[in-house]
Design an enzyme around this catalytic site. Sequence first.
Site, PDB file in Angstrom:
ATOM      1  N   GLU A 279     -26.697  14.896  21.421  1.00  0.00           N
ATOM      2  CA  GLU A 279     -26.953  14.942  19.971  1.00  0.00           C
ATOM      3  C   GLU A 279     -28.413  14.603  19.684  1.00  0.00           C
ATOM      4  OE1 GLU A 279     -24.507  12.613  17.311  1.00  0.00           O
ATOM      5  OE2 GLU A 279     -22.736  13.060  18.515  1.00  0.00           O
TER       6      GLU A 279
ATOM      7  N   GLU B  98     -20.366   7.801  21.611  1.00  0.00           N
ATOM      8  CA  GLU B  98     -21.019   6.668  20.937  1.00  0.00           C
ATOM      9  C   GLU B  98     -20.157   5.397  20.894  1.00  0.00           C
ATOM     10  OE1 GLU B  98     -22.597   8.040  17.180  1.00  0.00           O
ATOM     11  OE2 GLU B  98     -23.961   9.423  18.180  1.00  0.00           O
TER      12      GLU B  98
END
Length: 448
Positions: free
Chosen positions: A352, A166
């Site tokens: 995720e 991320e």
Amino acid sequence: MTIFQFPNDFKWGTATAAYQIEGAAKEGGRGPSIWDTFSHTPGRVYNGDNGDVACDSYHRYEEDIELMKELGINTYRFSISWPRIIPDGDGEINREGLDYYHRFVDKLLEAGIEPFCTLYHWDLPQALQDVGGWENRRSIDAFVKFSEVMYREFDGKIKYWLTFNEPWCIAFLSNVIGVHAPGKQDLQAALDVAHHVLVAHGKSVSKFRELGVDGKIGIAPNVAWAVPYSKSEEDKGAADRNIQVYSDWFLDPIYKGSYPKPLYDWFEQSGHVPPIQEGDMEAIAQPIDHIGINYYSMSVNKFNPNGGYLQMEEVDMGLTKTDIGWPVESRGLYDVIHYLQKYGNIDIYITENGACINDDVVNGKVNDTRRISYLQQHIAQIHRVIADGINLKGYMAWSLMDNFEWAEGYRMRFGLVHVDYRSLKRTPKESFYWYQNVVKNNWMETRK
Ligand SMILES: N=NNCCOCCOc1ccc(-c2cn(C[C@@H]3NC[C@@H](O)[C@H]3O)nn2)cc1
């Protein structure tokens, strides 16, 4: 009733991250990270929660692997605590830290579970932050050194690698919005961090290739999907900026060798540009084998001149929300994966996806039906994407177990397994058994 049958080689897994589950913050030779500093700074994390103990997975990893075996998954995504491997960031190597991860990875392999390794999941050694952290180009070579140590040590054991988790969170959430470590509110700092993380990514991929590591490597952007509130150009611009800052800002330099012009121009108009040096863009644009996509929700965006660095606000459309306040809207997952096809039919893993549902244990059970509904909707979208011929190769639910949810501390629970943070007792939730069935069957059933 609908049956969603998945390909025979589809990877089913779960995901965690070192700082969120390991604990043992001062054991095994580990040095401090920016999240140790941040979580111990009053007011930064809900309730003053920190990762000192977390789920104590440093000591309980064998119990966790038994849970993974019971779940039946064939893949497990985890991250490496950099300060366990090189405690001061770019100095001496800590053999005890490497030995810990060898014991862990060997146990995973013994259980028939594929290790899927994220090198950097936000826990920068504090010693590097003390000299500027990712704003300092020194962190680039430090990361390449750390990654080289890991590649050499685990070549032959770990075949699936991700450099960074991320990058939007690393750069913008942590340096403009400021709710994650190191907690700055400075757009130029965010652009510096984003750029240096990208250069570090590219140079680490080059090292991976140079060493001839037997495996595949990529990066895991969290992606936003957004639609404009109205047909106005202003609202469309706001939604485009929101999408681009999560994905294009990082994937354009990797796949196209340059930053996305619309957003580059947007930042430049306020005098902020990435600190590009000679050779940086070439270093970043090393070919990668896959990307991991982290998806939780989507949003409806309006232009708002007081709406922060993007002049954008997310409109509450009254959708059902999870307990962290994110709307449940699975169609964004289908749309954003199609959006990413502009980079080619690249191998994609959902690294995720999950729901924050804070149900507790009642009579020994956690009846988290809302999490089952969330997972069912999103896995159905994954099936649509595969039906479109997109190379979506696997799905890793966030998360195996409840854990330290960053600035939210332990109050926000994303796990398939409930964790009692006093006793550290693990209790599989109803969603664990639902997912176990999907994994066992390799198909999912929805009923009216
Ligand atoms: N955009 N503007 N926001 C304006 C105000 O934002 C305030 C807060 O923002 C955010 C945005 C996103 C997140 C987030 C959390 N996770 C879940 C973790 N993923 C990696 C893994 O470790 C999981 O724990 N994914 N994303 C948190 C906070």
